[in-house]
Design a protein around this motif. Structure first.
Motif, PDB file in Angstrom:
ATOM      1  N   TYR A 183      -5.494  -9.690  -7.561  1.00  0.00           N
ATOM      2  CA  TYR A 183      -4.046  -9.697  -7.790  1.00  0.00           C
ATOM      3  C   TYR A 183      -3.708  -8.931  -9.061  1.00  0.00           C
ATOM      4  N   ILE A 184      -2.626  -8.140  -8.970  1.00  0.00           N
ATOM      5  CA  ILE A 184      -2.152  -7.378 -10.138  1.00  0.00           C
ATOM      6  C   ILE A 184      -1.007  -8.132 -10.798  1.00  0.00           C
ATOM      7  N   SER A 185      -1.147  -8.349 -12.100  1.00  0.00           N
ATOM      8  CA  SER A 185      -0.080  -9.040 -12.826  1.00  0.00           C
ATOM      9  C   SER A 185       0.292  -8.233 -14.078  1.00  0.00           C
ATOM     10  N   ILE A 186       1.066  -8.826 -14.937  1.00  0.00           N
ATOM     11  CA  ILE A 186       1.644  -8.088 -16.071  1.00  0.00           C
ATOM     12  C   ILE A 186       1.285  -8.789 -17.380  1.00  0.00           C
ATOM     13  N   VAL A 187       0.887  -8.012 -18.375  1.00  0.00           N
ATOM     14  CA  VAL A 187       0.571  -8.593 -19.686  1.00  0.00           C
ATOM     15  C   VAL A 187       1.832  -9.289 -20.217  1.00  0.00           C
ATOM     16  N   ALA A 238       2.855  -2.926   9.505  1.00  0.00           N
ATOM     17  CA  ALA A 238       4.216  -3.239   9.065  1.00  0.00           C
ATOM     18  C   ALA A 238       4.409  -4.749   9.146  1.00  0.00           C
ATOM     19  N   VAL A 239       4.435  -5.403   7.982  1.00  0.00           N
ATOM     20  CA  VAL A 239       4.590  -6.860   7.922  1.00  0.00           C
ATOM     21  C   VAL A 239       5.486  -7.186   6.731  1.00  0.00           C
ATOM     22  N   ASP A 240       6.478  -8.056   6.953  1.00  0.00           N
ATOM     23  CA  ASP A 240       7.231  -8.584   5.814  1.00  0.00           C
ATOM     24  C   ASP A 240       6.539  -9.876   5.397  1.00  0.00           C
ATOM     25  N   ASP A 267       5.782   5.451 -14.844  1.00  0.00           N
ATOM     26  CA  ASP A 267       6.859   5.664 -13.873  1.00  0.00           C
ATOM     27  C   ASP A 267       8.015   4.687 -14.077  1.00  0.00           C
ATOM     28  N   LEU A 268       7.663   3.427 -14.378  1.00  0.00           N
ATOM     29  CA  LEU A 268       8.700   2.400 -14.511  1.00  0.00           C
ATOM     30  C   LEU A 268       9.565   2.685 -15.739  1.00  0.00           C
ATOM     31  N   LEU A 269       8.912   2.959 -16.873  1.00  0.00           N
ATOM     32  CA  LEU A 269       9.679   3.193 -18.099  1.00  0.00           C
ATOM     33  C   LEU A 269      10.526   4.460 -17.962  1.00  0.00           C
ATOM     34  N   GLY A 284      12.714 -13.917 -15.718  1.00  0.00           N
ATOM     35  CA  GLY A 284      12.586 -14.499 -14.377  1.00  0.00           C
ATOM     36  C   GLY A 284      11.428 -13.909 -13.581  1.00  0.00           C
ATOM     37  N   TYR A 285      11.327 -12.580 -13.560  1.00  0.00           N
ATOM     38  CA  TYR A 285      10.267 -11.933 -12.766  1.00  0.00           C
ATOM     39  C   TYR A 285       8.880 -12.296 -13.312  1.00  0.00           C
ATOM     40  N   TYR A 286       8.761 -12.424 -14.639  1.00  0.00           N
ATOM     41  CA  TYR A 286       7.476 -12.772 -15.236  1.00  0.00           C
ATOM     42  C   TYR A 286       7.081 -14.213 -14.876  1.00  0.00           C
ATOM     43  N   GLY A 312       0.794  -1.242   0.000  1.00  0.00           N
ATOM     44  CA  GLY A 312       0.000   0.000   0.000  1.00  0.00           C
ATOM     45  C   GLY A 312       0.816   1.277   0.000  1.00  0.00           C
ATOM     46  N   THR A 313       2.164   1.136   0.134  1.00  0.00           N
ATOM     47  CA  THR A 313       3.028   2.328   0.066  1.00  0.00           C
ATOM     48  C   THR A 313       3.749   2.429  -1.281  1.00  0.00           C
ATOM     49  N   GLY A 314       3.528   1.440  -2.174  1.00  0.00           N
ATOM     50  CA  GLY A 314       4.232   1.431  -3.451  1.00  0.00           C
ATOM     51  C   GLY A 314       3.540   2.310  -4.492  1.00  0.00           C
ATOM     52  N   CYS A 335      -0.816  -6.051  -4.018  1.00  0.00           N
ATOM     53  CA  CYS A 335       0.076  -5.250  -4.879  1.00  0.00           C
ATOM     54  C   CYS A 335       1.524  -5.366  -4.451  1.00  0.00           C
ATOM     55  N   ALA A 336       1.803  -5.965  -3.279  1.00  0.00           N
ATOM     56  CA  ALA A 336       3.197  -6.025  -2.802  1.00  0.00           C
ATOM     57  C   ALA A 336       4.014  -6.925  -3.715  1.00  0.00           C
ATOM     58  N   SER A 337       5.227  -6.519  -3.977  1.00  0.00           N
ATOM     59  CA  SER A 337       6.110  -7.334  -4.804  1.00  0.00           C
ATOM     60  C   SER A 337       7.554  -6.891  -4.592  1.00  0.00           C
ATOM     61  N   THR A 338       8.460  -7.876  -4.625  1.00  0.00           N
ATOM     62  CA  THR A 338       9.897  -7.577  -4.574  1.00  0.00           C
ATOM     63  C   THR A 338      10.518  -8.245  -5.790  1.00  0.00           C
ATOM     64  N   SER A 376      -3.412  -0.872   5.058  1.00  0.00           N
ATOM     65  CA  SER A 376      -2.300  -0.877   4.102  1.00  0.00           C
ATOM     66  C   SER A 376      -1.147  -1.639   4.726  1.00  0.00           C
ATOM     67  N   LEU A 377      -0.596  -2.586   3.974  1.00  0.00           N
ATOM     68  CA  LEU A 377       0.491  -3.418   4.514  1.00  0.00           C
ATOM     69  C   LEU A 377       1.768  -3.231   3.693  1.00  0.00           C
ATOM     70  N   SER A 378       2.873  -3.043   4.391  1.00  0.00           N
ATOM     71  CA  SER A 378       4.191  -2.977   3.747  1.00  0.00           C
ATOM     72  C   SER A 378       5.226  -3.277   4.828  1.00  0.00           C
TER      73      SER A 378
HETATM   74  N1  LIG Z   1       5.487  -1.052 -12.266  1.00  0.00           N
HETATM   75  C1  LIG Z   1       4.884  -1.500 -13.358  1.00  0.00           C
HETATM   76  O1  LIG Z   1       5.091  -1.005 -14.472  1.00  0.00           O
HETATM   77  C2  LIG Z   1       3.891  -2.641 -13.222  1.00  0.00           C
HETATM   78  C3  LIG Z   1       3.139  -3.037 -14.348  1.00  0.00           C
HETATM   79  C4  LIG Z   1       2.220  -4.082 -14.205  1.00  0.00           C
HETATM   80  C5  LIG Z   1       2.070  -4.724 -12.973  1.00  0.00           C
HETATM   81  N2  LIG Z   1       2.842  -4.315 -11.915  1.00  0.00           N
HETATM   82  C6  LIG Z   1       2.683  -5.014 -10.635  1.00  0.00           C
HETATM   83  O2  LIG Z   1       2.116  -4.097  -9.724  1.00  0.00           O
HETATM   84  C7  LIG Z   1       2.574  -4.406  -8.393  1.00  0.00           C
HETATM   85  C8  LIG Z   1       3.084  -3.121  -7.737  1.00  0.00           C
HETATM   86  O3  LIG Z   1       4.131  -2.586  -8.516  1.00  0.00           O
HETATM   87  P1  LIG Z   1       4.776  -1.189  -8.116  1.00  0.00           P
HETATM   88  O4  LIG Z   1       5.541  -0.719  -9.290  1.00  0.00           O
HETATM   89  O5  LIG Z   1       3.718  -0.342  -7.487  1.00  0.00           O
HETATM   90  O6  LIG Z   1       5.821  -1.688  -6.999  1.00  0.00           O
HETATM   91  P2  LIG Z   1       6.617  -0.799  -5.916  1.00  0.00           P
HETATM   92  O7  LIG Z   1       6.429   0.651  -6.166  1.00  0.00           O
HETATM   93  O8  LIG Z   1       7.995  -1.350  -5.883  1.00  0.00           O
HETATM   94  O9  LIG Z   1       5.877  -1.132  -4.541  1.00  0.00           O
HETATM   95  C9  LIG Z   1       6.037  -2.390  -3.941  1.00  0.00           C
HETATM   96  C10 LIG Z   1       5.277  -2.364  -2.622  1.00  0.00           C
HETATM   97  O10 LIG Z   1       5.360  -3.651  -2.018  1.00  0.00           O
HETATM   98  C11 LIG Z   1       5.864  -3.520  -0.683  1.00  0.00           C
HETATM   99  N3  LIG Z   1       6.626  -4.744  -0.423  1.00  0.00           N
HETATM  100  C12 LIG Z   1       7.667  -5.222  -1.141  1.00  0.00           C
HETATM  101  N4  LIG Z   1       8.089  -6.386  -0.608  1.00  0.00           N
HETATM  102  C13 LIG Z   1       7.299  -6.637   0.464  1.00  0.00           C
HETATM  103  C14 LIG Z   1       7.253  -7.674   1.428  1.00  0.00           C
HETATM  104  N5  LIG Z   1       8.114  -8.702   1.406  1.00  0.00           N
HETATM  105  N6  LIG Z   1       6.314  -7.619   2.403  1.00  0.00           N
HETATM  106  C15 LIG Z   1       5.440  -6.589   2.449  1.00  0.00           C
HETATM  107  N7  LIG Z   1       5.432  -5.578   1.568  1.00  0.00           N
HETATM  108  C16 LIG Z   1       6.365  -5.597   0.589  1.00  0.00           C
HETATM  109  C17 LIG Z   1       6.715  -2.234  -0.720  1.00  0.00           C
HETATM  110  O11 LIG Z   1       6.844  -1.589   0.544  1.00  0.00           O
HETATM  111  P3  LIG Z   1       8.121  -1.895   1.512  1.00  0.00           P
HETATM  112  O12 LIG Z   1       9.332  -1.795   0.631  1.00  0.00           O
HETATM  113  O13 LIG Z   1       8.044  -0.859   2.607  1.00  0.00           O
HETATM  114  O14 LIG Z   1       7.881  -3.260   2.015  1.00  0.00           O
HETATM  115  C18 LIG Z   1       5.820  -1.364  -1.606  1.00  0.00           C
HETATM  116  O15 LIG Z   1       4.744  -0.860  -0.838  1.00  0.00           O
HETATM  117  C19 LIG Z   1       3.616  -5.520  -8.545  1.00  0.00           C
HETATM  118  O16 LIG Z   1       2.991  -6.746  -8.276  1.00  0.00           O
HETATM  119  C20 LIG Z   1       4.007  -5.448 -10.019  1.00  0.00           C
HETATM  120  O17 LIG Z   1       4.410  -6.693 -10.530  1.00  0.00           O
HETATM  121  C21 LIG Z   1       3.734  -3.295 -12.005  1.00  0.00           C
END
Ligand SMILES: NC(=O)c1ccc[n+]([C@@H]2O[C@H](COP(=O)([O-])OP(=O)(O)OC[C@H]3O[C@@H](n4cnc5c(N)ncnc54)[C@H](OP(=O)(O)O)[C@@H]3O)[C@@H](O)[C@H]2O)c1
Length: 246
Positions: free
Chosen positions: A99-103, A48-50, A140-142, A111-113, A9-11, A70-73, A30-32
């Protein structure tokens, strides 16, 4: 009113989803891993949860109706994190997980896909009613990728690639709509209004950033690049006319 939990929720996306749900008058958890600085907005309950170790997750999901995941690493651990989240959600009786995924995650062997596709499968077989939305890359990503490349005076780029970037607030609005609706399974893919050649994307980004760089086209081998060149990551139809990928 439903109790909603947004992971990540902070991403970039999660923050926009949370904002959208709060604007619509919902209370949102919101969890992060890290709590945001400062006092939370009215109606916002940060946790705050990992997710990779799961400590504190039970409390975060207790009484939750819908989880928006939406959380992802990208550096690793998403499957483990999804496993903990789905287990806790099942125990807590969560009714819907979005769940949010990617086309292109099914067709491009990055690997990430592969991890995103694996998490999709976990969600599909979780026993919890689910919705999955795949979108293209957020602006933002591009922008970040081009800016990183532009640190050097020479900017190499892979030839033959096109992208269809999307505004993250559009994605957040759709995620919020899906979270407030009934579980819908895999919904139509979503992309931005324009398909742009990577060369033009870089040119536009450099121009708006007031930078000049020597761009160097490279033809990159491998199945991942072939998948991108084939346009596996591009939805067929513009966002305002969503349709299923055939
Ligand atoms: N970016 C793109 O272009 C795009 C396109 C399509 C789909 N997506 C998908 O959309 C989602 C969000 O992407 P984003 O770009 O918004 O990512 P982001 O800005 O990197 O945000 C990731 C969020 O997940 C949290 N997080 C990461 N690891 C965690 C863990 N182990 N436990 C709890 N929280 C965790 C982070 O907060 P903390 O670091 O504080 O934990 C942050 O809030 C992802 O699933 C991504 O695959 C992204």
């Amino acid at each position: 009113m439903a109790t909603l939990l947004v992971t990540g929720g902070t991403g970039t996306l999660g923050r926009a989803v949370v904002g959208r749900l709060l604007d619509d008058g919902h209370d949102v958890r919101s969890l992060s891993r890290r709590l945001p600085a400062g006092p939370p907005a009215p109606g916002l309950h940060p946790y705050a949860v990992d997710l990779r170790d799961g400590t504190g997750l039970e409390e975060a999901v207790a009484g939750v109706d819908t989880v928006v995941h939406c959380a992802s690493t990208p550096s690793g651990g998403d499957e483990e994190a999804a496993g903990h989240l789905l287990d806790a959600a099942r125990v807590a009786g969560v009714k819907h997980l979005v769940y949010i995924s990617i086309v292109g995650v099914g067709g491009i062997p990055l690997g990430y896909y592969r991890t995103k596709r694996a998490v999709e499968r976990m969600v599909e077989h979780s026993g919890i009613d689910w919705t999955i939305l795949r979108t293209t890359q957020f602006h933002d990503l591009l922008l970040r990728v081009v800016k990183t490349g532009a640190r050097s005076p020479l900017l190499p780029y892979p030839t033959g690639l096109r992208f269809q970037p999307i505004e993250v607030r559009e994605v957040a609005a759709r995620m919020a709509e899906l979270a407030l609706g009934a579980p819908a399974g895999r919904v139509p893919d979503m992309g931005g209004p324009q398909v742009l050649d990577v060369r033009d994307l870089i040119r536009l980004t450099l121009r708006y950033g007031g930078r000049r760089r020597l761009t160097v086209p490279l033809w990159l081998p491998g199945r991942t690049m072939a998948g991108f060149r084939a346009g596996e990551h591009l939805p067929l139809i513009h966002i305002s006319e969503p349709t299923r990928r055939s």
